[in-house]
Write a protein that holds these residues in place. Structure first.
Motif, PDB file in Angstrom:
ATOM      1  N   VAL A   1      12.217 -17.805  41.032  1.00  9.81           N
ATOM      2  CA  VAL A   1      11.582 -17.779  42.349  1.00  9.81           C
ATOM      3  C   VAL A   1      10.138 -17.355  42.150  1.00  9.81           C
ATOM      4  CG1 VAL A   1      11.594 -16.769  44.665  1.00  9.81           C
ATOM      5  CG2 VAL A   1      13.763 -17.093  43.443  1.00  9.81           C
ATOM      6  N   TRP A   2       9.205 -18.055  42.793  1.00  9.71           N
ATOM      7  CA  TRP A   2       7.823 -17.604  42.730  1.00  9.71           C
ATOM      8  C   TRP A   2       7.081 -18.002  43.995  1.00  9.71           C
ATOM      9  CZ3 TRP A   2       9.475 -21.756  39.739  1.00  9.71           C
ATOM     10  CH2 TRP A   2       8.794 -22.963  39.899  1.00  9.71           C
ATOM     11  N   SER A   3       5.994 -17.302  44.268  1.00 11.32           N
ATOM     12  CA  SER A   3       5.166 -17.613  45.426  1.00 11.32           C
ATOM     13  C   SER A   3       3.736 -17.827  44.974  1.00 11.32           C
ATOM     14  CB  SER A   3       5.230 -16.489  46.467  1.00 11.32           C
ATOM     15  OG  SER A   3       4.752 -15.280  45.924  1.00 11.32           O
TER      16      SER A   3
ATOM     17  N   TRP B   1      15.493 -19.355  55.317  1.00  7.59           N
ATOM     18  CA  TRP B   1      14.390 -18.400  55.193  1.00  7.59           C
ATOM     19  C   TRP B   1      14.914 -16.971  55.251  1.00  7.59           C
ATOM     20  CZ3 TRP B   1       8.939 -19.823  55.411  1.00  7.59           C
ATOM     21  CH2 TRP B   1       8.737 -21.206  55.390  1.00  7.59           C
TER      22      TRP B   1
ATOM     23  N   THR C   1       6.672 -20.543  48.804  1.00  8.43           N
ATOM     24  CA  THR C   1       7.626 -19.922  47.888  1.00  8.43           C
ATOM     25  C   THR C   1       8.473 -21.035  47.306  1.00  8.43           C
ATOM     26  OG1 THR C   1       7.740 -17.759  48.973  1.00  8.43           O
ATOM     27  CG2 THR C   1       9.649 -18.434  47.691  1.00  8.43           C
TER      28      THR C   1
ATOM     29  N   ILE D   1      12.542 -15.207  52.550  1.00  8.79           N
ATOM     30  CA  ILE D   1      11.252 -15.880  52.388  1.00  8.79           C
ATOM     31  C   ILE D   1      10.241 -15.251  53.342  1.00  8.79           C
ATOM     32  CG2 ILE D   1      10.025 -18.065  52.426  1.00  8.79           C
ATOM     33  CD1 ILE D   1      12.251 -17.870  50.322  1.00  8.79           C
TER      34      ILE D   1
ATOM     35  N   ARG E   1       3.651 -14.273  42.219  1.00 14.17           N
ATOM     36  CA  ARG E   1       4.865 -13.602  41.770  1.00 14.17           C
ATOM     37  C   ARG E   1       5.775 -14.605  41.087  1.00 14.17           C
ATOM     38  NH1 ARG E   1       7.765 -11.290  46.762  1.00 14.17           N
ATOM     39  NH2 ARG E   1       7.215 -13.342  47.537  1.00 14.17           N
TER      40      ARG E   1
END
Length: 260
Positions: free
Chosen positions: A238-240, A215, A225, A220, A4
């Protein structure tokens, strides 16, 4: 694989903020999307922050902004210019269409709050909370005024996290001198973290979020992340998932360049 990625370009609504920086102050305090009204550009209001001048002036969802400072709206830059030339407390004239009525509202610019997640539905655009004293490794490497900061929410038991660590270490070693700061954030017990560090030393600061405040605050739910912050501490992306080194380097350099 990158699972993501969220950034301001991919969010369908934009913040009515200052022109020179997407997350600067002052602001009007609303989100919108571009639409057409009577063959002209209009901005349909999506949401209004309760601590903003738009809220106080009575701007509501579905209002159409059709004019700014007495001029018909033809380009979003008109809004950005009006805000960028102002300061908190200054009044901006905003022409709004609501149903079959046209309203001439006076919106007072306000200081932008640090947390705007209730407006955007995302951590993006909010200012990162201050860190405590729980740096368990390399806390002395904190930069006073980094140009870009990358936060890595990770865990020792996480395979993709372990894959990400050398990627971040490489990018940090190349660009710390350019103003890049990276902080690894875990919520595990100190014994586990120090044992892991003994086998996988990191060149950048590591922080233990024992109470999981960060978190919870930023929702989160997956590791790793990563959050990319600008020079003022506002969350830009933001990405995971485990990113490639080329991608991380490209993103952080873009933020560093913006700070110059």
């Amino acid at each position: 694989m990158l699972h993501r990625v969220f950034n301001m370009k991919k969010i369908s609504v934009l913040l009515l903020l200052l022109a020179c920086s997407a997350f600067a102050t002052p602001w009007l305090g609303a989100t919108f999307k571009r639409v057409t009204h009577e063959n002209h550009l209009a901005l349909r209001i999506i949401g209004v922050h309760p601590e903003s001048g738009c809220f106080t002036a009575g701007v509501v969802a579905d209002d159409l902004v059709v004019g700014i400072q007495g001029k018909v709206l033809t380009d979003i830059s008109q809004v950005q210019e009006a805000v960028s030339k102002g300061k908190a407390g200054q009044v901006i004239k905003v022409d709004v269409v609501r149903g079959d009525k046209k309203l001439n509202l006076k919106v007072k610019l306000t200081d932008r709050p640090d947390d705007i997640s209730n407006l955007t539905g995302s951590a993006i655009g909010s200012k990162i909370a201050k860190f405590g004293e729980n740096f368990y490794q390399n806390g002395n490497k904190r930069q006073e005024k980094p140009k870009a900061t990358l936060l890595d929410f990770w865990a020792t038991w996480c395979g993709p996290c372990r894959k990400t660590l050398p990627v971040l270490a490489s990018v940090y070693n190349k660009h710390a001198k350019d103003g890049l700061e990276i902080i690894g954030i875990s919520n595990e017990d100190l014994k586990t973290l120090n044992a892991f560090y003994g086998q996988h030393a990191s060149p950048y600061p590591l922080y233990r979020d024992a109470s999981q405040d960060l978190w919870r605050r930023y929702g989160i739910r997956a590791v790793p992340t990563l959050m990319l912050l600008d020079q003022n501490g506002y969350i830009k992306q933001v990405w995971s998932g485990a990113p490639s080194e080329a991608m991380v380097e490209k993103l952080v350099l873009e933020v560093i360049q913006e700070a110059r």
